[in-house]
Each structure stands twice: as structure tokens, then as C-alpha cells.
Design a protein around this motif. Structure first.
Motif, PDB file in Angstrom:
ATOM      1  N   MET A 129      -2.158  41.168  88.194  1.00 42.08           N
ATOM      2  CA  MET A 129      -0.699  41.118  88.170  1.00 42.08           C
ATOM      3  C   MET A 129      -0.235  40.066  87.166  1.00 42.08           C
ATOM      4  O   MET A 129      -0.744  38.945  87.168  1.00 42.08           O
ATOM      5  CB  MET A 129      -0.150  40.789  89.564  1.00 42.08           C
ATOM      6  N   ARG A 130       0.720  40.446  86.330  1.00 42.72           N
ATOM      7  CA  ARG A 130       1.283  39.498  85.353  1.00 42.72           C
ATOM      8  C   ARG A 130       2.515  38.819  85.979  1.00 42.72           C
ATOM      9  O   ARG A 130       3.480  39.497  86.354  1.00 42.72           O
ATOM     10  CB  ARG A 130       1.660  40.198  84.059  1.00 42.72           C
ATOM     11  N   VAL A 131       2.439  37.507  86.069  1.00 44.09           N
ATOM     12  CA  VAL A 131       3.467  36.725  86.753  1.00 44.09           C
ATOM     13  C   VAL A 131       4.003  35.660  85.808  1.00 44.09           C
ATOM     14  O   VAL A 131       3.225  34.989  85.109  1.00 44.09           O
ATOM     15  CB  VAL A 131       2.908  36.053  88.026  1.00 44.09           C
ATOM     16  N   ILE A 132       5.318  35.510  85.811  1.00 41.65           N
ATOM     17  CA  ILE A 132       5.963  34.450  85.037  1.00 41.65           C
ATOM     18  C   ILE A 132       6.366  33.339  85.997  1.00 41.65           C
ATOM     19  O   ILE A 132       7.072  33.592  86.984  1.00 41.65           O
ATOM     20  CB  ILE A 132       7.209  34.974  84.298  1.00 41.65           C
ATOM     21  N   GLY A 133       5.915  32.112  85.734  1.00 43.22           N
ATOM     22  CA  GLY A 133       6.310  30.956  86.515  1.00 43.22           C
ATOM     23  C   GLY A 133       7.351  30.149  85.770  1.00 43.22           C
ATOM     24  O   GLY A 133       7.188  29.859  84.584  1.00 43.22           O
ATOM     25  N   LEU A 134       8.436  29.813  86.449  1.00 40.79           N
ATOM     26  CA  LEU A 134       9.538  29.050  85.851  1.00 40.79           C
ATOM     27  C   LEU A 134       9.650  27.689  86.524  1.00 40.79           C
ATOM     28  O   LEU A 134       9.636  27.599  87.753  1.00 40.79           O
ATOM     29  CB  LEU A 134      10.863  29.794  86.015  1.00 40.79           C
ATOM     30  N   MET A 135       9.781  26.646  85.725  1.00 40.76           N
ATOM     31  CA  MET A 135       9.825  25.285  86.271  1.00 40.76           C
ATOM     32  C   MET A 135      10.712  24.397  85.420  1.00 40.76           C
ATOM     33  O   MET A 135      10.635  24.427  84.188  1.00 40.76           O
ATOM     34  CB  MET A 135       8.398  24.713  86.302  1.00 40.76           C
ATOM     35  N   SER A 136      11.565  23.629  86.072  1.00 46.60           N
ATOM     36  CA  SER A 136      12.255  22.520  85.423  1.00 46.60           C
ATOM     37  C   SER A 136      12.141  21.329  86.352  1.00 46.60           C
ATOM     38  O   SER A 136      12.528  21.401  87.518  1.00 46.60           O
ATOM     39  CB  SER A 136      13.727  22.840  85.165  1.00 46.60           C
ATOM     40  N   GLY A 137      11.567  20.259  85.861  1.00 44.53           N
ATOM     41  CA  GLY A 137      11.277  19.111  86.703  1.00 44.53           C
ATOM     42  C   GLY A 137      12.443  18.159  86.843  1.00 44.53           C
ATOM     43  O   GLY A 137      13.574  18.430  86.418  1.00 44.53           O
ATOM     44  N   THR A 138      12.144  17.003  87.425  1.00 45.52           N
ATOM     45  CA  THR A 138      13.190  16.026  87.695  1.00 45.52           C
ATOM     46  C   THR A 138      13.701  15.342  86.436  1.00 45.52           C
ATOM     47  O   THR A 138      14.690  14.608  86.499  1.00 45.52           O
ATOM     48  CB  THR A 138      12.676  14.953  88.678  1.00 45.52           C
ATOM     49  N   SER A 139      13.064  15.596  85.290  1.00 52.21           N
ATOM     50  CA  SER A 139      13.611  15.072  84.035  1.00 52.21           C
ATOM     51  C   SER A 139      14.712  15.975  83.492  1.00 52.21           C
ATOM     52  O   SER A 139      15.435  15.587  82.573  1.00 52.21           O
ATOM     53  CB  SER A 139      12.500  14.936  82.983  1.00 52.21           C
ATOM     54  N   TYR A 140      14.826  17.204  84.045  1.00 52.98           N
ATOM     55  CA  TYR A 140      15.842  18.215  83.702  1.00 52.98           C
ATOM     56  C   TYR A 140      16.131  18.283  82.199  1.00 52.98           C
ATOM     57  O   TYR A 140      17.273  18.362  81.762  1.00 52.98           O
ATOM     58  CB  TYR A 140      17.132  18.031  84.521  1.00 52.98           C
ATOM     59  N   ASP A 141      15.063  18.316  81.401  1.00 52.38           N
ATOM     60  CA  ASP A 141      15.265  18.428  79.963  1.00 52.38           C
ATOM     61  C   ASP A 141      15.109  19.855  79.455  1.00 52.38           C
ATOM     62  O   ASP A 141      15.730  20.241  78.474  1.00 52.38           O
ATOM     63  CB  ASP A 141      14.319  17.488  79.206  1.00 52.38           C
ATOM     64  N   ALA A 142      14.265  20.644  80.120  1.00 57.27           N
ATOM     65  CA  ALA A 142      14.014  22.005  79.651  1.00 57.27           C
ATOM     66  C   ALA A 142      13.425  22.843  80.768  1.00 57.27           C
ATOM     67  O   ALA A 142      12.929  22.326  81.772  1.00 57.27           O
ATOM     68  CB  ALA A 142      13.057  21.979  78.454  1.00 57.27           C
ATOM     69  N   ILE A 143      13.467  24.149  80.570  1.00 56.03           N
ATOM     70  CA  ILE A 143      12.839  25.100  81.485  1.00 56.03           C
ATOM     71  C   ILE A 143      11.527  25.552  80.849  1.00 56.03           C
ATOM     72  O   ILE A 143      11.505  26.027  79.710  1.00 56.03           O
ATOM     73  CB  ILE A 143      13.741  26.325  81.720  1.00 56.03           C
ATOM     74  N   ASP A 144      10.435  25.387  81.580  1.00 58.90           N
ATOM     75  CA  ASP A 144       9.139  25.868  81.128  1.00 58.90           C
ATOM     76  C   ASP A 144       8.884  27.231  81.763  1.00 58.90           C
ATOM     77  O   ASP A 144       9.013  27.397  82.979  1.00 58.90           O
ATOM     78  CB  ASP A 144       8.020  24.906  81.536  1.00 58.90           C
ATOM     79  N   ALA A 145       8.517  28.204  80.936  1.00 61.17           N
ATOM     80  CA  ALA A 145       8.183  29.541  81.418  1.00 61.17           C
ATOM     81  C   ALA A 145       6.761  29.852  80.984  1.00 61.17           C
ATOM     82  O   ALA A 145       6.483  29.974  79.796  1.00 61.17           O
ATOM     83  CB  ALA A 145       9.154  30.579  80.854  1.00 61.17           C
ATOM     84  N   ALA A 146       5.858  29.957  81.963  1.00 62.44           N
ATOM     85  CA  ALA A 146       4.452  30.241  81.672  1.00 62.44           C
ATOM     86  C   ALA A 146       4.091  31.588  82.275  1.00 62.44           C
ATOM     87  O   ALA A 146       4.479  31.895  83.410  1.00 62.44           O
ATOM     88  CB  ALA A 146       3.552  29.151  82.239  1.00 62.44           C
ATOM     89  N   ALA A 147       3.342  32.380  81.526  1.00 60.96           N
ATOM     90  CA  ALA A 147       2.917  33.694  82.009  1.00 60.96           C
ATOM     91  C   ALA A 147       1.421  33.681  82.267  1.00 60.96           C
ATOM     92  O   ALA A 147       0.647  33.092  81.502  1.00 60.96           O
ATOM     93  CB  ALA A 147       3.267  34.776  80.994  1.00 60.96           C
ATOM     94  N   ALA A 148       1.018  34.340  83.361  1.00 61.35           N
ATOM     95  CA  ALA A 148      -0.388  34.371  83.741  1.00 61.35           C
ATOM     96  C   ALA A 148      -0.761  35.751  84.245  1.00 61.35           C
ATOM     97  O   ALA A 148       0.051  36.438  84.878  1.00 61.35           O
ATOM     98  CB  ALA A 148      -0.671  33.329  84.833  1.00 61.35           C
ATOM     99  N   GLU A 149      -1.979  36.139  83.954  1.00 62.31           N
ATOM    100  CA  GLU A 149      -2.581  37.325  84.572  1.00 62.31           C
ATOM    101  C   GLU A 149      -3.374  36.830  85.768  1.00 62.31           C
ATOM    102  O   GLU A 149      -4.309  36.032  85.625  1.00 62.31           O
ATOM    103  CB  GLU A 149      -3.493  38.035  83.584  1.00 62.31           C
TER     104      GLU A 149
END
Length: 385
Positions: free
Chosen positions: A1-21
Motif C-alpha cells: 500500500m502506498r501511503v503519504i504521511g503528513l507532518m508539521s512539528g512544533t516549529s511550524y515552519d513547513a509541512i513534510d509529506a513523505a510517501a512510502a510503500e
């Protein structure tokens, strides 16, 4: 399954989007990294978010507005990740959202709030979205954090010695092999607010650790900062910018006269290194595997190394998991587990009464089609392909 994980930490500078199989076979969950894209918050949204965070007073109208705008920003990041990393073939999005408040009193977590309405992500991508991961663990008596601890335990299982996974975000947290996991205190949070305040907003963080490198640690200020009672609390424990904000720093600076910006930032960087090192020593670590934005600060990494003589400090890149994307990948894993009805917490790590299946699911454009329930238990190992 291909899943996209979205994260923005407590520094709130950017959204990281990582994709994984992700593939689950028996006791092994195999993760094949497909890459990461980053989307910086636009200036107006970032300033609005900063103005709403504790200790500021915030109107519900502003909370509603931020929930929508952050949700739209996360949706844009997910659409881009699906297009550029998955060729339009993603099947699930797992969104951590943006933490704006973590309610802790007397060592117990009572609630937590992450903004970024997942309906916007589901509408933009057409995919089901798992979000709101933290509240279920809190409802089960846990701290709701650090949730990446389960992924750390799966990933480092079987590694020799006592490896400790360290995340250096706005708040620093670590996971030890016995399941002990907790927030050690500020990662980059106090450094960031000091940089913004002392440069009049010209800079948002200490780029390449340059300011800290030019400064000298002010030992009396460091000693005063280290008196903060949070550091002496036992694990499991969590914290956030509800404690480590500009007011915390201003109180500590009272009576010291005028210190240079470089000296203040050098002292705060040493504070992070010292409190992280104290936490690492408390669990008997034989090596530290670090990730998060703080790993890009050479001054912080050098200070941490100096605080931990004889304990190797390396980044997760050396083990095949990109340090900048590790948390986004971790939430991709947690979203995958949720969709398959598998638990995503270790009670030793969060202090919960039992493991929990985390989050809430927002259906995609075609409705909600859950995979068949897993025939086995939750995975024992995370294998990188």
C-alpha cells in the motif's frame, strides 16, 4: 500500500509529506521510502499561527479559520506528494496535523488539539485520511506522545547495545529499547523564539547554527534555565510550547542585563544539548540515532556530542531513514496500522492503560473501503527496503 504521511512539528515552519510503500508480511512491516516533499507555510498563515499559540489568548473564530487554512495547506502538500512521489497511485493519507495545544497538568495529559481539518485533504486527493492520532491514547490514560516511539521500537529492534532514537524538533523526544519514551524538553523551540525576537523577525531559526557558533554560553543563565522543574519529572512525560515559549525565556533573562543575541542563542543551544544528554544518560544509551530539523544545526550537534563523550551520535540517514522525513514516515506507518485495525501505541512509552488503534478516518471520494482485518497481530519489526 502506498501511503503519504503528513507532518508539521512544533516549529511550524513547513509541512513534510513523505510517501512510502508499506507491506505487512507476518511479523515484518516493510517500508520502502519513495521520497519527501516540503511545503512551507505562507508568511501570513505562519504569522497567524504564531499569534494564536500559547500563551496568547485566541478567539474560537481564529481557531476555526486556522483549522481550515492549515487543512488546505496539508491538502496541497498531499496532492503534490501523490503526483510527484506516487505517480497518482497513493491509497491513503495519514495526517498528524498541526499541534496548537497539549493540555498537561500535574504530569497527566488531559487533552490535545491538532488543527488541519482532514476533510480538505480527502476532498483534494480523493483518498481516505487518517488523522487525530493523539487523543485516543490520552483517552486511554496515556500522554498522547511521543507516538513515533512505536515506530522507533519496531525499527531498532534487534540492534546491538542500547540504541536510543532521538527526535530534535521544536520539542526533543527520545525512545529507548525497553519502551521508555518521553519529551526531554526543548529541541529548537527556545532557540527559534530567541532568534525571531532578537533579530526583529528577520530570521526564524538559527541558520546552520551560525549565531550559536559565534556566541559564548552564559553559565549563570544556563543554570537558571536548568532549574525548570519539568526536567526532573519521571517518564512518561510530555511538554510543548505551552511551557517553552518566549515568556519562559524572558523570565529567565530577568536581572541579567543586556546579553548579546549570540550569547543567548549559544546558551539556549547548550540547554537543549544538556537536557537531551541528561535524558540519554538516564536510559543507559550506547548510541544515539537522531532525526528532525535540529540535526541540521551543526552547533547543536557538536554540543550534543561534547555532552555525550563515548556515546556515538549519528543521524537516521546512516540507517536508511531520512532524518528530515522520519516523523512523516512514522505517521505513514501509524496510518497504515489504523486502516488495518492494528494498534499504534506501546503503553510503556505513553503510560496508557493499554495499546490503542489510533485516529479517526475520513472517507475518500469513493467512500470507505477498509482492507480485510489483519489475520495476525501488530508487526514486531519495521524493515527498510
Amino acid at each position: 500500500m502506498r501511503v503519504i504521511g503528513l507532518m508539521s512539528g512544533t516549529s511550524y515552519d513547513a509541512i513534510d509529506a513523505a510517501a512510502a510503500e508499506l507491506t505487512l508480511e507476518g511479523e515484518d512491516l516493510t517500508l520502502r521510502p519513495l521520497g519527501m516533499v516540503g511545503e512551507a507555510y505562507d508568511g501570513a498563515l505562519r504569522e497567524a499561527l504564531a499569534a494564536a499559540l500559547p500563551p496568547a489568548a485566541t478567539m474560537l473564530a481564529e481557531v476555526c479559520r486556522l483549522d481550515t487554512l492549515i487543512g488546505q495547506a496539508f491538502a496541497a502538500a498531499a496532492v503534490r506528494a501523490d503526483r510527484e512521489l506516487c505517480g497518482g497511485g497513493a491509497e491513503l493519507v495519514a495526517s498528524h496535523g498541526q499541534t496548537v495545544y497539549h493540555w498537561v497538568e500535574d504530569g497527566r495529559a488531559h487533552g490535545t488539539l491538532q488543527l488541519g481539518q482532514p476533510a480538505w485533504i480527502a476532498e483534494a486527493t480523493g483518498l481516505p485520511v487518517v488523522a487525530d492520532f493523539r487523543p485516543r491514547d490520552i483517552a486511554a490514560g496515556g500522554q498522547g506522545a511521543p507516538l513515533v516511539s512505536l515506530v522507533d521500537l519496531l525499527w531498532l529492534r534487534g540492534r546491538a547495545g542500547t540504541p536510543v532514537a532521538l527526535n530534535l524538533g521544536g520539542i526533543a523526544n527520545l525512545t529507548a529499547p525497553d519502551g521508555t519514551a518521553f519529551d526531554s524538553g526543548p529541541g529548537c523551540a527556545l532557540v527559534d523564539v530567541a532568534v525571531r525576537g532578537l533579530t526583529g523577525g528577520r530570521l526564524h531559526y538559527d541558520v546552520d547554527g551560525a549565531l550559536a557558533a559565534r556566541g559564548t554560553v552564559h553559565e549563570p543563565l544556563l543554570d537558571r534555565l536548568l532549574v525548570e522543574p519539568y526536567y526532573a519529572l519521571p517518564a512518561p512525560k510530555t511538554t510543548g510550547k505551552e511551557l517553552f515559549h518566549l515568556g519562559h525565556l524572558r523570565d529567565a533573562l530577568t536581572g541579567f542585563g543586556t546579553l548579546t543575541a549570540e550569547d543567548v542563542i549559544a546558551t539556549l543551544t547548550r540547554l537543549t544539548a544538556r537536557t537531551v544528554a541528561d535524558a540519554v544518560r538516564s536510559v543507559g544509551a550506547t548510541e544515539v540515532i537522531a532525526s528532525g530539523g535540529g540535526t541540521r544545526n551543526p552547533a547543536l550537534m557538536a554540543m550534543l556530542g561534547a555532552e555525550l563523550p563515548g556515546v556515538p551520535v549519528r543521524t537516521s540517514d546512516a540507517l536508511g531513514l531520512p532524518a528530515a522525513a522520519k516523523e512523516a514516515y512514522a505517521f505513514a506507518v501509524l496510518g497504515f496500522l489504523t486502516l488495518h485495525g492494528l494498534t499504534g501505541t506501546d503503553p510503556v512509552s505513553t503510560g496508557a492503560r493499554h495499546p490503542s488503534v489510533l485516529g479517526s478516518i475520513t472517507p475518500g471520494r469513493g467512500g470507505l473501503r477498509l482492507p480485510p482485518p489483519s489475520a495476525g497481530a501488530a508487526p514486531v519489526r519495521l524493515v527498510l527496503a
